[in-house]
Design an enzyme around this catalytic site. Structure first.
Site, PDB file in Angstrom:
ATOM      1  N   TYR A 142       3.784  10.072  -0.405  1.00  0.00           N
ATOM      2  CA  TYR A 142       2.429   9.622  -0.763  1.00  0.00           C
ATOM      3  C   TYR A 142       2.538   8.692  -1.956  1.00  0.00           C
ATOM      4  O   TYR A 142       3.283   8.948  -2.915  1.00  0.00           O
ATOM      5  CB  TYR A 142       1.543  10.818  -1.129  1.00  0.00           C
ATOM      6  CG  TYR A 142       0.174  10.425  -1.639  1.00  0.00           C
ATOM      7  CD1 TYR A 142      -0.890  10.253  -0.768  1.00  0.00           C
ATOM      8  CD2 TYR A 142      -0.049  10.198  -2.996  1.00  0.00           C
ATOM      9  CE1 TYR A 142      -2.145   9.875  -1.222  1.00  0.00           C
ATOM     10  CE2 TYR A 142      -1.296   9.817  -3.467  1.00  0.00           C
ATOM     11  CZ  TYR A 142      -2.335   9.661  -2.572  1.00  0.00           C
ATOM     12  OH  TYR A 142      -3.575   9.279  -3.028  1.00  0.00           O
TER      13      TYR A 142
ATOM     14  N   GLU B  93      -4.302   3.232  -1.506  1.00  0.00           N
ATOM     15  CA  GLU B  93      -3.590   4.467  -1.166  1.00  0.00           C
ATOM     16  C   GLU B  93      -2.712   4.228   0.057  1.00  0.00           C
ATOM     17  O   GLU B  93      -3.199   3.767   1.096  1.00  0.00           O
ATOM     18  CB  GLU B  93      -4.592   5.584  -0.875  1.00  0.00           C
ATOM     19  CG  GLU B  93      -3.938   6.904  -0.475  1.00  0.00           C
ATOM     20  CD  GLU B  93      -4.969   7.949  -0.085  1.00  0.00           C
ATOM     21  OE1 GLU B  93      -5.169   8.905  -0.861  1.00  0.00           O
ATOM     22  OE2 GLU B  93      -5.566   7.809   1.007  1.00  0.00           O
TER      23      GLU B  93
END
Length: 392
Positions: free
Chosen positions: A115, A203
């Site tokens: 991530y 993101e």
């Protein structure tokens, strides 16, 4: 402002952020053509502003908004089942979102998922990079259950990202050698994109490494600072109004600040702070606000009239509370706007009006001299209580 995944991929390519090849398609034939140019091992993804697409369900019964295929014919078949259909995920709610486009891209072999995000941190007033070895899952759950797996680097807003900060993050993610170098190049490009495009968040989930040692951004979500879009007309053009609440889109046309909520008492207020207070006191009085609607400090009769039309377009609204404090605003302008709006629409629900401040007596006189059926209130608490009581 948000953008689609295929648009994010285009930005990645512009700023040198490594990502699999792919293109957008809006028909099965176009999907087939793109897939044929890619070869085998292809992924087809529904393009909507919502997470959880892979586990979503289309209202036509088709399962999943993300599918792996091996041929162009298969890609076209999946596209036919997606395009023009409504996809329901945990983020869309029961109403779902219409899929008008899909993305066809190379599917890559994944060795490890990570991530990675960059966002503006209000506390430090700086960009912060957030990274984790737990990619491809709900990062909020990771932060709650295993916070030690979340790594952060606060970046100086003027100095920008430094080599030691990249090395620090790479080390915490367990990356080394050529893989760490590729990660550094990708992160540099991502940070440049973030700053140059006035993002509030970008993101990448997942960021992946492949068996061949490549580092790639597979999926991305962007938020842009709406107040900075005048500097980026090319990004403003990426806006897709079909992905937003149509009431909010309509309100923006008239410079009205509107956010739809789930309640049944609509609010028409001037000033964001007063609007928040109005919603709070409706809740305190036992009601549920249907919207946040700030007409601003210098609203015109036309804005008030259009605000009423937008409010009445919500079938859940059972009462309207108008709460105006006239500082810059002239209460009589609001009053005339209310009268004009009620003359154009079929107002068959209770209307509670509280006016105070600049030219308030003229405003009250305008309302009293009209044939509008309304409930007058003297204070904010009085107005909220009357609005709640009107639909009890």
């Amino acid at each position: 402002m948000n953008i689609h995944e295929y648009q994010a991929k285009e930005l990645f390519e512009k700023f040198g952020v490594a990502t699999p090849k792919g293109q957008v398609a809006d028909t099965p034939e176009a999907a087939k053509e793109v897939a044929a140019s890619l070869g085998s091992n292809i992924v087809v993804k529904a393009q909507v502003h919502a997470g959880g697409r892979g586990k979503g369900t289309f209202k036509n019964g088709f399962q999943g908004g993300v599918h792996l295929v091996n041929t162009a014919v298969e890609a076209a078949g999946i596209a036919e089942k997606m395009i023009g259909q409504t996809l329901v995920t945990h983020q869309t709610g029961e109403e779902g979102k219409l899929v008008s486009k899909i993305m066809v891209a190379d599917a890559v072999d994944i060795e490890k998922e990570y991530y990675l995000s960059i966002l503006m941190d209000r506390e430090s007033r700086s960009p912060v990079i957030v990274a984790s070895t737990e990619g491809g899952v709900n990062i909020e759950e990771v932060a709650e259950k295993t916070p030690e797996k979340i790594h952060k680097e606060v970046i100086h807003p003027l100095l920008g990202i430094q080599p030691y900060e990249i090395r620090n993050l790479a080390s915490k993610l367990g990356l080394s050698g050529d893989t760490a170098k590729q990660f550094g190049k990708l992160l540099n490009g991502l940070f440049k994109l973030f700053m140059c495009c006035d993002c509030t968040m970008v993101e990448v989930n997942p960021l992946v490494t492949t068996p061949d040692g490549d580092v790639l951004a597979l999926d991305a979500k962007f938020d842009f600072d709406d107040n900075a879009l005048y500097r980026h007309p090319e990004i403003a053009e990426l806006h897709d109004p079909t992905e937003e609440d149509p009431r909010e889109v309509e309100a923006a046309k008239f410079d009205l600040n509107y956010i739809g909520l789930d309640g049944n008492i609509a609010c028409l207020v001037n000033g964001a702070g007063l609007a928040m207070a109005t919603m709070d006191i409706i809740k305190h009085s036992g009601g549920e606000p249907a919207n946040f609607l700030d007409v601003g400090g210098g609203a015109t009769q036309e804005q008030v009239r259009n605000a009423f039309k937008i409010i009445l377009g919500d079938s859940n609204v059972k009462a309207i509370l108008v709460n105006i404090f006239g500082g810059i605003m002239d209460c009589d302008v609001i009053a005339k706007g209310i009268v004009a709006a009620c003359g154009e629409v079929d107002l068959n629900i209770p209307l509670v009006v509280r006016l105070e401040g600049n030219n308030v007596e003229a405003g009250k006189k305008t309302l009293a001299g009209s044939d509008v059926d309304l409930i007058s209130a003297d204070t904010l608490a009085d107005a909220a209580q009357k609005a709640v009581a009107a639909i009890a």
